[in-house]
Write an enzyme that holds these catalytic residues in place. Sequence first.
Site, PDB file in Angstrom:
ATOM      1  N   GLN A   1      -2.810 -11.969   8.166  1.00 42.70           N
ATOM      2  CA  GLN A   1      -3.035 -11.681   6.741  1.00 42.70           C
ATOM      3  C   GLN A   1      -2.405 -12.779   5.882  1.00 42.70           C
ATOM      4  OE1 GLN A   1      -2.806  -7.714   4.635  1.00 42.70           O
ATOM      5  NE2 GLN A   1      -0.711  -8.375   4.235  1.00 42.70           N
TER       6      GLN A   1
ATOM      7  N   SER B   1       4.249   1.003   8.281  1.00 40.53           N
ATOM      8  CA  SER B   1       3.986   2.333   7.710  1.00 40.53           C
ATOM      9  C   SER B   1       3.296   3.223   8.738  1.00 40.53           C
ATOM     10  CB  SER B   1       3.105   2.202   6.468  1.00 40.53           C
ATOM     11  OG  SER B   1       3.734   1.339   5.546  1.00 40.53           O
TER      12      SER B   1
ATOM     13  N   ALA C   1       4.012   3.862   1.105  1.00 39.13           N
ATOM     14  CA  ALA C   1       4.681   4.283   2.351  1.00 39.13           C
ATOM     15  C   ALA C   1       5.767   3.250   2.686  1.00 39.13           C
ATOM     16  CB  ALA C   1       3.675   4.446   3.486  1.00 39.13           C
TER      17      ALA C   1
ATOM     18  N   MET D   1       0.847  -1.196   0.000  1.00 45.42           N
ATOM     19  CA  MET D   1       0.000   0.000   0.000  1.00 45.42           C
ATOM     20  C   MET D   1       0.885   1.250   0.000  1.00 45.42           C
ATOM     21  SD  MET D   1      -3.463  -0.864   2.017  1.00 45.42           S
ATOM     22  CE  MET D   1      -2.871  -0.583   3.665  1.00 45.42           C
TER      23      MET D   1
ATOM     24  N   ASP E   1       2.448  -9.171   9.355  1.00 48.29           N
ATOM     25  CA  ASP E   1       0.994  -9.341   9.223  1.00 48.29           C
ATOM     26  C   ASP E   1       0.698 -10.830   9.156  1.00 48.29           C
ATOM     27  OD1 ASP E   1       0.249  -6.518   9.058  1.00 48.29           O
ATOM     28  OD2 ASP E   1       1.374  -6.551   7.199  1.00 48.29           O
TER      29      ASP E   1
ATOM     30  N   GLY F   1      10.993  -2.908   5.658  1.00 49.72           N
ATOM     31  CA  GLY F   1      10.263  -4.182   5.603  1.00 49.72           C
ATOM     32  C   GLY F   1       9.894  -4.515   4.156  1.00 49.72           C
ATOM     33  N   HIS F   2       9.355  -3.497   3.451  1.00 49.44           N
ATOM     34  CA  HIS F   2       9.030  -3.715   2.031  1.00 49.44           C
ATOM     35  C   HIS F   2      10.311  -3.960   1.231  1.00 49.44           C
ATOM     36  CE1 HIS F   2       5.640  -1.006   3.386  1.00 49.44           C
ATOM     37  NE2 HIS F   2       4.963  -2.010   2.866  1.00 49.44           N
TER      38      HIS F   2
HETATM   39  O1  PAF Z   1      -0.094  -5.702   3.663  1.00 56.10           O
HETATM   40  C1  PAF Z   1      -0.501  -4.792   2.900  1.00 56.10           C
HETATM   41  O2  PAF Z   1       0.191  -3.807   2.625  1.00 56.10           O
HETATM   42  C2  PAF Z   1      -1.891  -4.893   2.307  1.00 56.10           C
HETATM   43  O3  PAF Z   1      -2.771  -5.484   3.197  1.00 56.10           O
HETATM   44  C3  PAF Z   1      -1.913  -5.608   0.954  1.00 56.10           C
HETATM   45  C4  PAF Z   1      -1.490  -7.056   1.066  1.00 56.10           C
HETATM   46  C5  PAF Z   1      -1.000  -4.884  -0.030  1.00 56.10           C
HETATM   47  C6  PAF Z   1      -3.333  -5.590   0.379  1.00 56.10           C
HETATM   48  O4  PAF Z   1      -3.788  -4.294   0.211  1.00 56.10           O
END
Ligand code: PAF
Length: 283
Positions: free
Chosen positions: A148, A181, A27, A25, A145, A31-32
Amino acid sequence: MKVFYSVSEFRSWENQLPVIFVPTMGALHEGHASLMRAARRPGFASVVSIFVNPTQFGPNEDFSKYPRTLDADLEVCRQHGVDAVLVPEVVDIYPVNDATMVKVGGVAEPYEGAFRPSHFDGVATVVLKLFNIVQPAVACFGQKDLQQCAVIQQMVRDLAVPVSIEVLPTMREDDGLALSSRNRYLSTESRAKAAYLPHVLKECLRSISQGLDVPKILDSSSQALANNGFEVQYLAWIDPLTFEPQAKFDPRFRLVVAAKFEGVRLIDNIGLQDLDLVSIEKA
Ligand code: PAF
């Protein structure tokens, strides 16, 4: 690096390589970046999506104030050798008069599912749409997450989505706070105090691993957090495959927590192998 601002532009990309996909998403933080590094492999193309997904935010959540930092995000992608970035518009992902959502049961129901009703419907729906658009061979998600990841794995199994899901370790600040973020919502003072959360998690896990009474330890750890200004939503010892609470120690199980600190909602989870992390030790 290619940047596509619509699904149709992305679909016209003449890429012959199998794709490793990092949905985000924006930001973007370290981590990303760790997911992007994992996505860069010989013989594969790496694709990042940047899309603040409205359907995963509740009515009183932070959709409108969620940080949007596209220029900086594209720079992070460039620096990490990403091959293509997809930055779709909301109408591109949710066409006018759309009437279909994905709803995952089971693992999606407790904890985050209970505190953020419909959150995982939004996540599962957008992730499936992104998978259909990007058609990745592999998709990378952060273990921060945890639930998730379980929801996406469940959906991929149940709907026979042809993608392999890889879950990569949580990245932490030097004092142990998991990167997120949303950490940028914390004031400098709150940010320093927030490191108490991973500290308590680590102590709680240590006690559980020593065979002490699980409900009692969870209780005293929640109390310690509450005494230090955290509004604990849940602190639980769970099996990460089912998200069912557990009363006994098992090295596969994990501690999951969600707590608000000075108005900012923090989530985290740790397992036995994380007790070795140097950054957590410093907390
Ligand atoms: O983890 C996230 O950033 C969001 O939940 C994702 C997986 C991109 C879905 O919008």
